[in-house]
Structures are given as structure tokens and as C-alpha cells.
Design a protein around this motif. Sequence first.
Motif, PDB file in Angstrom:
ATOM      1  N   ASN A 108      23.039 -42.554 -44.609  1.00 22.46           N
ATOM      2  CA  ASN A 108      21.852 -42.808 -43.788  1.00 22.46           C
ATOM      3  C   ASN A 108      21.178 -41.503 -43.385  1.00 22.46           C
ATOM      4  N   THR A 109      21.970 -40.532 -42.966  1.00 22.44           N
ATOM      5  CA  THR A 109      21.411 -39.231 -42.582  1.00 22.44           C
ATOM      6  C   THR A 109      20.711 -38.573 -43.762  1.00 22.44           C
ATOM      7  N   ALA A 110      21.346 -38.641 -44.938  1.00 23.71           N
ATOM      8  CA  ALA A 110      20.763 -38.038 -46.141  1.00 23.71           C
ATOM      9  C   ALA A 110      19.463 -38.734 -46.538  1.00 23.71           C
ATOM     10  N   VAL A 111      19.411 -40.066 -46.421  1.00 24.48           N
ATOM     11  CA  VAL A 111      18.188 -40.817 -46.738  1.00 24.48           C
ATOM     12  C   VAL A 111      17.057 -40.402 -45.805  1.00 24.48           C
ATOM     13  N   ASN A 112      17.342 -40.337 -44.516  1.00 24.86           N
ATOM     14  CA  ASN A 112      16.319 -39.948 -43.551  1.00 24.86           C
ATOM     15  C   ASN A 112      15.812 -38.532 -43.806  1.00 24.86           C
ATOM     16  N   GLN A 113      16.710 -37.638 -44.172  1.00 22.98           N
ATOM     17  CA  GLN A 113      16.316 -36.265 -44.480  1.00 22.98           C
ATOM     18  C   GLN A 113      15.463 -36.216 -45.746  1.00 22.98           C
ATOM     19  N   ALA A 114      15.857 -36.965 -46.761  1.00 26.20           N
ATOM     20  CA  ALA A 114      15.108 -36.989 -48.019  1.00 26.20           C
ATOM     21  C   ALA A 114      13.696 -37.516 -47.803  1.00 26.20           C
TER      22      ALA A 114
END
Length: 314
Positions: free
Chosen positions: A260-266
Motif C-alpha cells: 500500500n505504501t509503495a502504491v501511494n508513493q508510485a
Amino acid sequence: MLALAAAVAAPAHAQPYPNKPIRLVVPFPAGGATDIFARAVSQKLGERLATSVVVDNKPGAGGSIGSDIVAKAPADGYTLLLATTSTHSIGPSFATSKLPYDAVADFTPIAHVGSAPSIMLVPNSAPVKNVKEWVEYARKNPGKLNYASSGNGTIVHLGAEYFKAQAGLFLVHIPYRGTALAIPDLISGKIDVLFDSLPSGLPHVKEGRLKALGITSAKRSPLLPELPAISESVPGYETVTWFGMYGPKGLPADVVSRINTAVNQALQDPDVKDRLARLGIEPAGGTPQQFAAMTDADRAKWKKIINERKLQAD
């Protein structure tokens, strides 16, 4: 000997997630909106997870084949699904008994990735210039015109059925395994109309292969300000496709949080934001809990529309 084997195996087992490539299943064909979206974010997502994210197209049965693959995959975070309104909102409300998976119980929500409206596409040979003229043309030819979809129970199918109901039309349904497979027949005139997602339909309009008559969002899109909202001619009509990421049920909380964190950052990456904007996609993001609440509300909305309009599968 057993103690030595356990000691050797322990460090490998304890390696932090992820330590190998991640498979992102797209339940629709290459070239369609879901595939385009997946490829727009997969590279940046992989960079933030420090591994490769491999897009794997598994189309068919309105997206249920690819979705079922993920539902039955190990809950280790290495097989994920880019789901849509079709697979997790409309499908469960439209044909629950026919789906090989439970859209709620068999998946772990991770993130709402984005949303996009669709556009009403017709062949260049169609003898109309706008939605109003097309509706009049269809009314003069009841049962003689058809529409394509990406399969029974998909947003493309139900979006067209909703349009039929709102406009009072009789059109024949021609299902495909994805809208990308229907485009050639639409261009040739074998298909009369297609409500395709903006990301996959817009390039054909810009390159002069098809005519766009209207957009399914409540208001006109900044990307195509000259294109009227269909609701300007068919009051009350509106459909939008959401895209979201799921894992199999039982996905560990720390893995969900990491993805989830990686998706939001992307989604905040300038290159990704620019690419999505040019495709007509609005990035979303947020928590897994917000994603789950959004899909619950959307599922309820479509169930209400299906019941009120008595929409049925072919």
C-alpha cells in the motif's frame, strides 16, 4: 544434521518482503484500459518495492478467470490482482452464483489505484454526429444495431445496458474477452457502438480511427473539453471505472502495508501522474480500509441499478 538444516533454512525464510519478482495479474487482454493502467504504474511500483513487478494478462469470462487465479494463489504477496469495477462491484451483484470466487471473502484489499470514465465510440461510417442523433438513429432501427462489451457482467456491458435503459433502446449485445479485441470490429463497422474506458479508447479517436460521441462522467473531461457528457442528452446517465489492487485472502498485514505504501508513493511520482493524466485516469491512493469502503459502496450502487433496471446477463 536436522539442526544444521534448520539453521541454514532459517535466514532464507526470514528474508524481508519482497525478495523475488511480484506477479501482477491483469484479468483483461493486453491493450485494454486495465492493462494500460497496470503498465503505467508497475515500473515505479517495482522501484519502490526494490523488485520487478511483472504484468501477467489472464483475460476471459468478464475478468473472472484472472481474478480467480489470484483468489486461489498463496497469500505471500507475490501474486496480486489489478481489479476493476467489473470484477469486484458489478460481477458480484450481477451473477454471484456464476463467479468462481467471493469478491469480498476471497481477497485482501490493498489500495484504490485510480478511476476513469468511459467514452461512447462509434465507427467513422456511423451516420450521426452526437449522442442525441445516435439515440434517434437507434430508435428508428430497433434490434438492428449492436454493441460490444468486454464480457458479461463487466462495466462495459452494464454501462451499455444502463444506457439502453435510460434511453429506451433495443440493442443486441456482442461480448468479447476484452475491449481491445472488439476495437477492430468497431472500426470496420461490424460493431455499432462501444462504451470503452478513456485510456484505451482515446488513442483511436485521436488517430482518427473512431468517433467519440460522449463521455460517461457526470461532467466533461478536461482532457476532452469539447466532448459532451452523455448525461447532457440522456439525463441521469453516469458510469466510472475504478481500478484497485488486491491480494489473496489472508495476506499478512505487514505485506499489505508495504505494498500500500509503495502504491501511494508510485501514484505521487511526477512521471506516473503525468502519464495517467494524459490517459484520462485520476490517481486515487489511500488506505486499504478506505479502498474496502469504496468498493462496498460501489457494489451496493450497482446492485441497486441492476435490480431497478432489471438488467440481465445474456
